[in-house]
Design a protein around this motif. Structure first.
Motif, short mmCIF file in Angstrom:
data_model
loop_
_atom_site.label_atom_id
_atom_site.label_comp_id
_atom_site.label_asym_id
_atom_site.label_seq_id
_atom_site.Cartn_x
_atom_site.Cartn_y
_atom_site.Cartn_z
N LYS A 87 0.84 -1.29 0.04
CA LYS A 87 -0.02 -0.07 -0.06
C LYS A 87 0.92 1.29 0.01
O LYS A 87 2.05 1.33 0.51
CB LYS A 87 -1.08 0.05 1.27
CG LYS A 87 -1.91 -1.18 1.38
CD LYS A 87 -2.75 -1.28 2.59
CE LYS A 87 -3.63 -2.38 2.68
NZ LYS A 87 -4.29 -2.44 3.79
N PRO A 88 0.44 2.49 -0.52
CA PRO A 88 1.10 3.53 -0.60
C PRO A 88 1.87 4.13 0.91
O PRO A 88 2.58 4.95 0.91
CB PRO A 88 0.52 4.52 -1.38
CG PRO A 88 -1.15 4.02 -1.03
CD PRO A 88 -1.02 2.66 -0.93
N GLY A 89 0.90 3.66 1.69
CA GLY A 89 1.47 4.48 3.18
C GLY A 89 0.94 5.93 3.58
O GLY A 89 0.13 6.20 2.56
N ASP A 90 1.28 6.47 4.43
CA ASP A 90 0.60 7.70 4.66
C ASP A 90 1.34 8.73 3.71
O ASP A 90 0.52 9.40 3.31
CB ASP A 90 1.24 8.05 5.84
CG ASP A 90 0.20 7.21 7.09
OD1 ASP A 90 -0.71 7.06 6.75
OD2 ASP A 90 0.96 7.25 8.35
N VAL A 91 2.63 8.57 3.60
CA VAL A 91 3.27 9.77 2.60
C VAL A 91 2.75 9.50 1.28
O VAL A 91 2.31 10.26 0.58
CB VAL A 91 4.68 9.45 2.49
CG1 VAL A 91 5.43 10.43 1.64
CG2 VAL A 91 5.16 9.94 4.12
N GLY A 92 2.81 8.32 0.55
CA GLY A 92 2.29 7.96 -0.36
C GLY A 92 0.86 8.14 -0.72
O GLY A 92 0.44 8.74 -1.94
N GLY A 93 -0.01 7.87 0.38
CA GLY A 93 -1.27 8.04 -0.03
C GLY A 93 -1.62 9.47 0.02
O GLY A 93 -2.44 9.93 -0.75
N LYS A 94 -1.05 10.43 0.63
CA LYS A 94 -1.14 11.81 0.45
C LYS A 94 -0.72 12.35 -0.69
O LYS A 94 -1.47 13.21 -1.29
CB LYS A 94 -0.53 12.60 1.98
CG LYS A 94 -1.09 12.22 3.04
CD LYS A 94 -0.09 12.87 4.23
CE LYS A 94 -0.76 12.69 5.70
NZ LYS A 94 -0.33 13.39 6.71
N LEU A 95 0.35 12.07 -1.28
CA LEU A 95 0.63 12.50 -2.53
C LEU A 95 -0.16 11.99 -3.77
O LEU A 95 -0.38 12.93 -4.68
CB LEU A 95 2.39 11.78 -2.58
CG LEU A 95 3.35 12.70 -1.80
CD1 LEU A 95 4.69 11.96 -2.03
CD2 LEU A 95 3.34 14.18 -2.31
N LEU A 96 -0.78 10.75 -3.55
CA LEU A 96 -1.48 10.14 -4.62
C LEU A 96 -2.99 10.96 -4.51
O LEU A 96 -3.76 11.29 -5.53
CB LEU A 96 -2.15 8.81 -4.39
CG LEU A 96 -0.89 7.80 -4.74
CD1 LEU A 96 -1.27 6.37 -4.42
CD2 LEU A 96 -0.92 7.69 -6.37
N GLN A 97 -3.12 11.47 -3.27
CA GLN A 97 -4.43 12.47 -3.25
C GLN A 97 -4.14 13.67 -3.98
O GLN A 97 -5.10 14.48 -4.41
CB GLN A 97 -5.10 12.39 -1.78
CG GLN A 97 -5.50 11.16 -1.19
CD GLN A 97 -5.70 11.31 0.45
OE1 GLN A 97 -6.81 12.13 0.47
NE2 GLN A 97 -5.24 10.70 1.24
N ALA A 98 -2.92 14.14 -3.74
CA ALA A 98 -2.64 15.63 -4.10
C ALA A 98 -2.65 15.62 -5.68
O ALA A 98 -3.10 16.30 -6.39
CB ALA A 98 -1.33 15.84 -3.63
N TRP A 99 -1.88 14.48 -6.34
CA TRP A 99 -2.19 14.05 -7.57
C TRP A 99 -3.40 14.13 -8.22
O TRP A 99 -3.75 14.75 -9.18
CB TRP A 99 -1.39 12.80 -8.08
CG TRP A 99 -1.26 12.67 -9.44
CD1 TRP A 99 -2.07 12.51 -10.45
CD2 TRP A 99 0.08 12.62 -10.07
NE1 TRP A 99 -1.60 12.08 -11.48
CE2 TRP A 99 -0.30 12.38 -11.80
CE3 TRP A 99 1.52 12.72 -9.88
CZ2 TRP A 99 0.90 12.40 -12.54
CZ3 TRP A 99 2.49 12.72 -10.70
CH2 TRP A 99 2.02 12.42 -11.89
N ALA A 100 -4.37 13.28 -7.50
CA ALA A 100 -5.78 13.18 -8.03
C ALA A 100 -6.27 14.60 -8.12
O ALA A 100 -7.19 14.80 -8.89
CB ALA A 100 -6.34 12.27 -7.12
N ALA A 101 -5.94 15.51 -6.91
CA ALA A 101 -6.51 16.69 -7.02
C ALA A 101 -6.37 17.80 -8.10
O ALA A 101 -7.05 18.52 -8.24
CB ALA A 101 -6.32 17.47 -5.73
N GLN A 102 -5.20 17.50 -8.66
CA GLN A 102 -4.59 18.39 -9.58
C GLN A 102 -3.90 17.57 -10.61
O GLN A 102 -2.50 17.67 -10.86
CB GLN A 102 -3.84 19.38 -8.93
CG GLN A 102 -3.54 20.63 -10.29
CD GLN A 102 -2.93 21.75 -9.40
OE1 GLN A 102 -2.54 21.72 -8.23
NE2 GLN A 102 -2.65 23.02 -10.07
N PRO A 103 -4.34 16.77 -11.41
CA PRO A 103 -3.64 15.60 -12.45
C PRO A 103 -2.95 16.79 -13.36
O PRO A 103 -3.75 17.39 -14.11
CB PRO A 103 -4.57 14.68 -12.79
CG PRO A 103 -5.88 15.42 -12.52
CD PRO A 103 -5.79 16.28 -11.61
N PRO A 104 -1.59 16.18 -13.73
CA PRO A 104 -1.00 17.31 -14.80
C PRO A 104 -1.55 16.67 -16.08
O PRO A 104 -1.83 15.51 -16.33
CB PRO A 104 0.56 16.86 -14.61
CG PRO A 104 0.47 15.58 -14.09
CD PRO A 104 -0.70 15.56 -13.06
#
Length: 339
Positions: A87-104
């Protein structure tokens, strides 16, 4: 959005989502789904592909860098993040959420991994993938669906097979998707346009059926006595520890007896033993159809076998497991087979 597996191919023919989450416990299905996205991305102009495999020490901050940096010459690229069983864990999970919020716009993100459990599907990162992109959970065919799955694969490969050859291929590869597909690839080379015969199947494959102790328990619950014994023989030949087989059978016997109790809360049983969906319905149906007078002796036999496995009693292990499986399947009067 959540896509059904049967919607996936059609979806990829249209406009692509900004990110994808593909998950399955079956490696072949995951590989094929990833290849499908690669093809669709190439057609859509994503000229570069990067693959990141999450292993111990993987730095998820690379996601943040990829999100905010343009590639050389501003080429569009596909980024594949393979979680594997993790699983992505806390750090990876937050970064995936940030990506989803603003996908390039110039980077298409594809996240793959083993099928997450119910708790993981409620996690923020998973919900973010589902909300901003497309998520697909791929399930291997169930035993009753296996012959149709094999038939579909033969048609997909452009092969004609006799009914006997098709049944033999299904029997020899049951549950082993990769072995089945590899056999079909070989048959395509050997057949040269002719109808596939049973001898052709035997020429390219031995017996590659793959089962688990859960398949055994499910077959017994469905009342498929012959299939249960077939699976049990495979488990024995594969060197599966008898204690694992005994655990699976004992657990289901206890669940059935508990479900027959008037004061039992089924929901509590499901939570305690982590039982979901169709298996809940199967257990409840069997609990209504089996008599406790038949289940309790089978559970006692499990206790005796447990003593034997611990060296405290003399009892033939695999014949006794066969007897327990048949009793769970609603069969009686088994003559034990020596091994």
């Amino acid at each position: 959005m959540r896509l059904k597996p049967e919607q996936f191919a059609t979806h990829l023919q249209g406009s692509l989502a900004p990110l994808y989450g593909l998950f399955s416990s079956e490696p072949l299905l995951l590989i094929e789904a990833e290849q499908a996205v690669r093809g669709a991305a190439a057609r859509a102009g994503f000229a570069q592909t990067e693959v990141w495999t999450v292993e111990p020490g993987f730095d998820f901050r690379r996601l943040e860098e990829a999100q905010h940096s343009l590639s050389l010459f501003a080429e569009r690229r596909l980024l594949i993040l393979r979680l594997g069983a993790g699983k992505p864990g806390d750090v990876g999970g937050k970064l995936l959420q940030a990506w989803a919020a603003q996908p390039p716009a110039e980077v298409l993100l594809l996240v793959t991994g083993e099928r997450p459990d119910a708790a993981a599907q409620k996690a923020g990162w998973f919900k973010a993938l589902e909300s901003a992109g497309a998520v697909v959970l791929f399930y291997p065919p169930e035993p009753r669906q296996w012959p149709q799955w094999v038939a579909g694969r033969l048609r997909q490969a452009g092969l004609r097979a006799s009914a006997e050859a098709q049944a033999l291929l299904a029997e020899r590869t049951e549950g082993n998707l990769l072995a089945c597909v590899q056999a079909i690839d070989q048959l395509r080379l050997l057949s040269a346009g002719a109808e596939v015969a049973p001898a052709d199947v035997l020429a390219v494959i031995g017996d590659s059926a793959r089962y688990s102790v859960f398949d055994l328990a499910d077959a017994a619950l469905r009342g498929e006595a012959r299939q249960a014994l077939h699976i049990l023989d495979h488990l024995r030949l594969e060197g599966i520890e008898p204690i694992l087989v005994l655990w699976a059978l004992t657990r289901d016997l206890r669940l059935l007896i508990a479900l027959q109790g008037r004061r039992t809360d089924p929901a509590a049983l499901w939570r305690e033993h982590k039982i979901f969906g169709p298996r809940q319905e199967l257990l409840q149906r069997v609990a209504r159809s089996r008599r406790s007078e038949d289940l309790i002796p089978a559970l006692r036999l499990c206790a005796r076998l447990d003593e034997a496995l611990k060296g405290r009693a003399a009892l033939p292990v695999w014949p006794t497991l066969a007897e327990v499986a048949l009793r769970l399947a609603g069969q009686h009067g088994l003559v034990r087979r020596e091994t």
